[in-house]
Write a protein that holds these residues in place. Structure first.
Motif, PDB file in Angstrom:
ATOM      1  N   PHE A  88       0.816  -1.218   0.000  1.00 39.28           N
ATOM      2  CA  PHE A  88       0.000   0.000   0.000  1.00 39.28           C
ATOM      3  C   PHE A  88       0.850   1.269   0.000  1.00 39.28           C
ATOM      4  CE2 PHE A  88      -2.610  -3.140   2.507  1.00 39.28           C
ATOM      5  CZ  PHE A  88      -3.438  -3.476   1.450  1.00 39.28           C
ATOM      6  N   LYS A 147      -2.311 -10.806  16.564  1.00 39.66           N
ATOM      7  CA  LYS A 147      -2.963  -9.546  16.181  1.00 39.66           C
ATOM      8  C   LYS A 147      -2.554  -8.422  17.117  1.00 39.66           C
ATOM      9  CE  LYS A 147      -7.514  -7.729  14.823  1.00 39.66           C
ATOM     10  NZ  LYS A 147      -7.562  -6.470  15.587  1.00 39.66           N
ATOM     11  N   TYR A 158      -0.555  -6.122  14.922  1.00 41.75           N
ATOM     12  CA  TYR A 158      -1.611  -5.491  14.122  1.00 41.75           C
ATOM     13  C   TYR A 158      -2.801  -5.049  14.973  1.00 41.75           C
ATOM     14  CZ  TYR A 158       0.909  -8.552  10.827  1.00 41.75           C
ATOM     15  OH  TYR A 158       1.871  -9.214  10.096  1.00 41.75           O
ATOM     16  N   LEU A 162      -5.791  -3.149  13.242  1.00 42.28           N
ATOM     17  CA  LEU A 162      -6.364  -3.658  11.997  1.00 42.28           C
ATOM     18  C   LEU A 162      -7.731  -4.277  12.250  1.00 42.28           C
ATOM     19  CD1 LEU A 162      -3.474  -3.272  10.891  1.00 42.28           C
ATOM     20  CD2 LEU A 162      -3.733  -5.455   9.699  1.00 42.28           C
ATOM     21  N   SER A 163      -8.592  -4.199  11.256  1.00 38.48           N
ATOM     22  CA  SER A 163      -9.852  -4.917  11.318  1.00 38.48           C
ATOM     23  C   SER A 163      -9.569  -6.409  11.167  1.00 38.48           C
ATOM     24  CB  SER A 163     -10.783  -4.465  10.193  1.00 38.48           C
ATOM     25  OG  SER A 163     -10.271  -4.884   8.927  1.00 38.48           O
ATOM     26  N   GLU A 186     -10.680  -8.418   8.908  1.00 38.60           N
ATOM     27  CA  GLU A 186     -10.413  -8.709   7.495  1.00 38.60           C
ATOM     28  C   GLU A 186      -8.993  -8.297   7.124  1.00 38.60           C
ATOM     29  OE1 GLU A 186     -12.126  -7.679   3.006  1.00 38.60           O
ATOM     30  OE2 GLU A 186     -13.171  -6.928   4.784  1.00 38.60           O
ATOM     31  N   GLU A 187      -8.576  -7.130   7.580  1.00 37.66           N
ATOM     32  CA  GLU A 187      -7.216  -6.664   7.310  1.00 37.66           C
ATOM     33  C   GLU A 187      -6.195  -7.582   7.973  1.00 37.66           C
ATOM     34  OE1 GLU A 187      -8.051  -1.835   7.002  1.00 37.66           O
ATOM     35  OE2 GLU A 187      -7.768  -2.798   8.950  1.00 37.66           O
ATOM     36  N   PHE A 245      -5.510 -10.703   5.925  1.00 41.57           N
ATOM     37  CA  PHE A 245      -4.562 -10.462   4.839  1.00 41.57           C
ATOM     38  C   PHE A 245      -3.144 -10.393   5.372  1.00 41.57           C
ATOM     39  CE2 PHE A 245      -1.888  -7.260   2.713  1.00 41.57           C
ATOM     40  CZ  PHE A 245      -1.682  -7.925   1.512  1.00 41.57           C
ATOM     41  N   ALA A 246      -2.931  -9.635   6.440  1.00 45.08           N
ATOM     42  CA  ALA A 246      -1.583  -9.497   7.002  1.00 45.08           C
ATOM     43  C   ALA A 246      -1.036 -10.861   7.408  1.00 45.08           C
ATOM     44  CB  ALA A 246      -1.614  -8.555   8.196  1.00 45.08           C
ATOM     45  N   PHE A 269       0.102  -1.314   6.994  1.00 40.96           N
ATOM     46  CA  PHE A 269      -1.211  -1.917   6.764  1.00 40.96           C
ATOM     47  C   PHE A 269      -2.337  -1.082   7.360  1.00 40.96           C
ATOM     48  CE2 PHE A 269       0.858  -6.378   6.612  1.00 40.96           C
ATOM     49  CZ  PHE A 269       0.983  -6.313   5.234  1.00 40.96           C
ATOM     50  N   SER A 270      -2.137  -0.549   8.565  1.00 42.16           N
ATOM     51  CA  SER A 270      -3.232   0.118   9.272  1.00 42.16           C
ATOM     52  C   SER A 270      -3.385   1.591   8.918  1.00 42.16           C
ATOM     53  CB  SER A 270      -3.042  -0.027  10.785  1.00 42.16           C
ATOM     54  OG  SER A 270      -1.864   0.644  11.214  1.00 42.16           O
TER      55      SER A 270
END
Length: 284
Positions: free
Chosen positions: A22, A180, A184, A187-188, A190-191, A194-195, A268-269
């Motif tokens: 991203f 998580k 992360y 992050l949601s 869903e995100e 992916f991560a 990512f976030s």
């Protein structure tokens, strides 16, 4: 067409070039050139124990099998990035900006020390910024790092497997929640999925034993920036600040610091916020 700046982006432990999926287009939108790489032993170049490919993973075997990734050296990683920097330097006809995340800080420091004339600045994204002759393990054992959550993710005995091993394929909700929260936290779900899909299990343990090679004469003359991630659970803010203080003291000059209200993985976030800081640093 000549770009504004050339970024070489180096991922952290258990991650790969997808960390920058991203970020690259956002930097390109404002005229920069940016590229990532899978370090030796990472991403598509990673090797994992046979038990990791079973479905489900044989957890007993996974905890004890020797890692085929164990023989990857920090020297190999340094050379891979040096090759990329030289390629970018030749193609863009300008020095590069090195960006290192997490464990990738080890590599960007070493590369800057080895080829300082090809590096315009170094940016640490919640990364290991190690003083001279200090290893990652030595830094991570300091009191300032005592609250980091990463060791809770380790599987098996690293001295026997040759790896800092985690299990991205775990089906244990509590373990996945720990992953998580460590990397992360913002992050949601869903995100996070992916991560998680971008992670590999075995980070070669020997890279964390290599003393930092930086010197005041070479590394110390390159402008450096540190992007703090305030809510990081992998490298607590106290540890991030401790590293900056220690290196500044030895180098005799200051690291320019920035702050993101993020977890360990803002690429990512908060990609737009991170890309904005990277652009502002480059323009400075």
């Amino acid at each position: 067409m000549r770009t504004s700046n050339s970024f070489v982006l180096i991922h952290g432990a258990w991650h790969d070039h997808h960390s920058w999926d991203f970020i690259v287009p956002l930097l390109e939108e404002v005229g920069h050139y940016a590229t990532g790489i899978d370090l030796p032993g990472a991403g598509e170049l990673a090797q994992s124990p046979a038990s990791y490919f079973e479905n489900p993973v044989d957890l007993d075997a996974f905890a004890v099998q020797a890692s085929p990734n164990a023989f990857v050296t920090q020297e190999e990683r340094n050379e891979a990035v040096i090759d990329l920097v030289r390629e970018c330097y030749a193609e863009e006809d300008q020095k590069v900006i090195l960006v290192g995340h997490s464990l990738g800080g080890i590599t960007v420091s070493a590369v800057a020390e080895m080829i300082p004339n090809m590096v315009s600045m170094i940016i640490y994204l919640s990364a290991l910024l190690l003083p001279p002759q200090v290893s990652a393990f030595q830094m991570l054992s300091r009191k300032s790092m005592s609250q980091r959550m990463t060791p809770q993710l380790y599987v098996g005995d690293g001295e026997k497997t040759g790896a800092m091993r985690i299990n991205p394929k775990s089906t244990d909700p509590s373990y996945l929640d720990l992953v998580k929260q460590t990397f992360y936290g913002d992050l949601s779900d869903e995100e996070f999925r992916f991560a998680l899909s971008t992670l590999f299990p075995d980070e070669p343990i020997q890279v964390a034993t290599v003393p930092s090679p930086i010197t005041q004469k070479r590394f110390g003359r390159i402008p450096r920036h540190y992007i703090h991630c305030r809510n990081d659970k992998a490298y607590p803010l106290s540890g991030q600040r401790d590293m900056v203080h220690l290196v500044d003291k030895v180098m005799g000059n200051k690291t320019v610091v920035h702050m993101l209200e993020s977890s360990h993985s803002p690429f990512f976030s908060q990609p737009k916020a991170l890309a904005k800081i990277l652009d502002e640093i480059a323009q400075s």
